[in-house]
Design a protein around this motif. Sequence first.
Motif, PDB file in Angstrom:
ATOM      1  N   HIS A   1       0.058 -12.660  -6.009  1.00  0.00           N
ATOM      2  CA  HIS A   1      -0.547 -11.895  -4.858  1.00  0.00           C
ATOM      3  C   HIS A   1      -0.503 -12.258  -3.456  1.00  0.00           C
ATOM      4  O   HIS A   1      -0.282 -11.492  -2.667  1.00  0.00           O
ATOM      5  N   ALA A   2      -0.634 -13.246  -3.297  1.00  0.00           N
ATOM      6  CA  ALA A   2      -0.450 -14.105  -1.913  1.00  0.00           C
ATOM      7  C   ALA A   2       0.807 -13.805  -1.486  1.00  0.00           C
ATOM      8  O   ALA A   2       1.106 -13.550  -0.309  1.00  0.00           O
ATOM      9  N   ASP A   3       1.882 -14.079  -1.967  1.00  0.00           N
ATOM     10  CA  ASP A   3       3.232 -13.749  -1.862  1.00  0.00           C
ATOM     11  C   ASP A   3       3.803 -12.236  -1.509  1.00  0.00           C
ATOM     12  O   ASP A   3       4.224 -11.959  -0.570  1.00  0.00           O
ATOM     13  N   ALA A   4       3.057 -11.511  -2.361  1.00  0.00           N
ATOM     14  CA  ALA A   4       3.359 -10.265  -2.212  1.00  0.00           C
ATOM     15  C   ALA A   4       2.455  -9.628  -0.928  1.00  0.00           C
ATOM     16  O   ALA A   4       3.348  -9.016  -0.051  1.00  0.00           O
ATOM     17  N   GLN A   5       1.566 -10.406  -0.445  1.00  0.00           N
ATOM     18  CA  GLN A   5       1.261  -9.880   0.994  1.00  0.00           C
ATOM     19  C   GLN A   5       1.848 -10.437   1.931  1.00  0.00           C
ATOM     20  O   GLN A   5       2.215  -9.785   2.883  1.00  0.00           O
ATOM     21  N   GLN A   6       2.378 -11.641   1.922  1.00  0.00           N
ATOM     22  CA  GLN A   6       2.921 -12.373   2.914  1.00  0.00           C
ATOM     23  C   GLN A   6       4.489 -11.979   3.220  1.00  0.00           C
ATOM     24  O   GLN A   6       4.945 -11.688   4.251  1.00  0.00           O
ATOM     25  N   LEU A   7       5.308 -11.596   2.021  1.00  0.00           N
ATOM     26  CA  LEU A   7       6.559 -11.337   2.049  1.00  0.00           C
ATOM     27  C   LEU A   7       7.034  -9.971   1.855  1.00  0.00           C
ATOM     28  O   LEU A   7       8.135  -9.563   2.007  1.00  0.00           O
ATOM     29  N   SER A   8       5.950  -9.020   1.124  1.00  0.00           N
ATOM     30  CA  SER A   8       6.347  -7.919   0.986  1.00  0.00           C
ATOM     31  C   SER A   8       5.377  -6.902   1.519  1.00  0.00           C
ATOM     32  O   SER A   8       5.662  -5.585   1.278  1.00  0.00           O
ATOM     33  N   ARG A   9       4.443  -7.334   2.477  1.00  0.00           N
ATOM     34  CA  ARG A   9       3.280  -6.726   3.278  1.00  0.00           C
ATOM     35  C   ARG A   9       2.844  -5.341   2.150  1.00  0.00           C
ATOM     36  O   ARG A   9       2.575  -4.589   2.251  1.00  0.00           O
ATOM     37  N   SER A  10       2.547  -5.979   0.909  1.00  0.00           N
ATOM     38  CA  SER A  10       2.069  -5.274  -0.257  1.00  0.00           C
ATOM     39  C   SER A  10       0.754  -6.015  -0.785  1.00  0.00           C
ATOM     40  O   SER A  10       0.213  -6.866  -0.251  1.00  0.00           O
ATOM     41  N   SER A  11       0.537  -5.624  -2.155  1.00  0.00           N
ATOM     42  CA  SER A  11      -0.462  -6.178  -3.101  1.00  0.00           C
ATOM     43  C   SER A  11      -0.151  -6.237  -4.263  1.00  0.00           C
ATOM     44  O   SER A  11       0.686  -5.368  -4.659  1.00  0.00           O
ATOM     45  N   LEU A  12      -0.548  -7.082  -5.042  1.00  0.00           N
ATOM     46  CA  LEU A  12      -0.190  -7.394  -6.772  1.00  0.00           C
ATOM     47  C   LEU A  12      -0.551  -6.045  -7.210  1.00  0.00           C
ATOM     48  O   LEU A  12       0.204  -5.537  -8.115  1.00  0.00           O
TER      49      LEU A  12
ATOM     50  N   LEU B   1     -10.078  -8.899  -5.954  1.00  0.00           N
ATOM     51  CA  LEU B   1      -8.996  -8.947  -4.962  1.00  0.00           C
ATOM     52  C   LEU B   1      -8.842  -7.924  -4.084  1.00  0.00           C
ATOM     53  O   LEU B   1      -8.951  -6.970  -4.413  1.00  0.00           O
ATOM     54  N   GLU B   2      -8.350  -8.322  -2.903  1.00  0.00           N
ATOM     55  CA  GLU B   2      -8.200  -7.265  -1.945  1.00  0.00           C
ATOM     56  C   GLU B   2      -6.782  -7.641  -1.079  1.00  0.00           C
ATOM     57  O   GLU B   2      -6.385  -8.812  -1.104  1.00  0.00           O
ATOM     58  N   PRO B   3      -6.048  -6.885  -0.609  1.00  0.00           N
ATOM     59  CA  PRO B   3      -6.414  -5.377  -0.299  1.00  0.00           C
ATOM     60  C   PRO B   3      -6.004  -4.843  -1.474  1.00  0.00           C
ATOM     61  O   PRO B   3      -5.014  -4.992  -2.430  1.00  0.00           O
ATOM     62  N   TYR B   4      -6.920  -3.642  -1.683  1.00  0.00           N
ATOM     63  CA  TYR B   4      -6.450  -2.471  -2.719  1.00  0.00           C
ATOM     64  C   TYR B   4      -5.744  -1.496  -2.146  1.00  0.00           C
ATOM     65  O   TYR B   4      -5.864  -0.899  -1.448  1.00  0.00           O
ATOM     66  N   LEU B   5      -4.300  -1.206  -2.404  1.00  0.00           N
ATOM     67  CA  LEU B   5      -3.548  -0.371  -1.686  1.00  0.00           C
ATOM     68  C   LEU B   5      -3.232   1.145  -2.589  1.00  0.00           C
ATOM     69  O   LEU B   5      -3.258   0.870  -3.736  1.00  0.00           O
ATOM     70  N   ASN B   6      -3.098   2.150  -1.766  1.00  0.00           N
ATOM     71  CA  ASN B   6      -3.116   3.356  -2.538  1.00  0.00           C
ATOM     72  C   ASN B   6      -1.683   3.589  -2.630  1.00  0.00           C
ATOM     73  O   ASN B   6      -0.616   2.750  -2.620  1.00  0.00           O
ATOM     74  N   ARG B   7      -1.015   4.808  -2.956  1.00  0.00           N
ATOM     75  CA  ARG B   7       0.277   5.016  -3.539  1.00  0.00           C
ATOM     76  C   ARG B   7       1.095   4.964  -2.280  1.00  0.00           C
ATOM     77  O   ARG B   7       2.372   4.779  -2.308  1.00  0.00           O
ATOM     78  N   ASP B   8       0.538   5.372  -1.023  1.00  0.00           N
ATOM     79  CA  ASP B   8       1.150   5.179   0.342  1.00  0.00           C
ATOM     80  C   ASP B   8       1.288   3.533   0.894  1.00  0.00           C
ATOM     81  O   ASP B   8       1.653   3.282   1.917  1.00  0.00           O
ATOM     82  N   HIS B   9       0.724   2.705  -0.047  1.00  0.00           N
ATOM     83  CA  HIS B   9       0.550   1.247   0.235  1.00  0.00           C
ATOM     84  C   HIS B   9      -0.128   1.229   1.511  1.00  0.00           C
ATOM     85  O   HIS B   9      -0.014   0.105   2.487  1.00  0.00           O
ATOM     86  N   GLN B  10      -1.291   1.828   1.756  1.00  0.00           N
ATOM     87  CA  GLN B  10      -2.371   1.682   2.672  1.00  0.00           C
ATOM     88  C   GLN B  10      -3.575   1.093   1.940  1.00  0.00           C
ATOM     89  O   GLN B  10      -3.995   1.590   1.135  1.00  0.00           O
TER      90      GLN B  10
END
Length: 209
Positions: free
Chosen positions: A20-31, A184-193
């Motif tokens: 999850h930490a890597d997803a945020q840092q490397l993909s600008r995403s969330s698990l 855990l946060e952030p919770y992203l919607n389908r638009d990755h927001q």
Amino acid sequence: MKSSPNNRINAIMSALLAAHADAQQLSRSSLNRMPEFFMAVRVADYFAAHFRNFHYRLEAQVKRTFEASDMPAEEVEKLLQDSDLRPDGRFDLVLQTSKKGTTAHILEFKRGDTMRGLISDIRRLAKVCAYADRHSLQTNYLVLTRSCPSERDTTDRLVERINTALDEIDLGHIGINVVCSEKLEPYLNRDHQPVANRAFQIVVLEVQR
């Protein structure tokens, strides 16, 4: 590290929290928005790096998984005749002993907690546990990410629905142990927001005979 029920569950959680930490840092995403295979790969690599006696196979063929177990041949044959097991299908991740290559544990991964998909995988894993005559494959795992439950949809309610489904197929005593992460946060919607006031959690369902 030696394999034990607590160590395995802790390892799954540790692997996915790091993912999850890597997803945020490397993909600008969330698990909660990463694909299921991302979770499977991260857990597989964690087990290989931290346990002395595990190798792994991703997208493992069902038939080969059973044939490589220490179950008696007649029990393997019964499993391969069961349509719920999808003998021509694959498992997301299979842990194998490094010395003999014996199948040890099956792990399936889900994004979300839609009951239809969960029940299908739980039935699959529960039947494997029920047929496992020895240590191999007596304990298997379903790992998922889900929105943090509301007051009406607690984790206890999830387990209740799963147990009801298992009662319908009468497999004897199959236990479900549930371990959940913190919010855990952030919770992203389908638009990755990111969605305000929303969070998700990692849930490990340990299915065992």
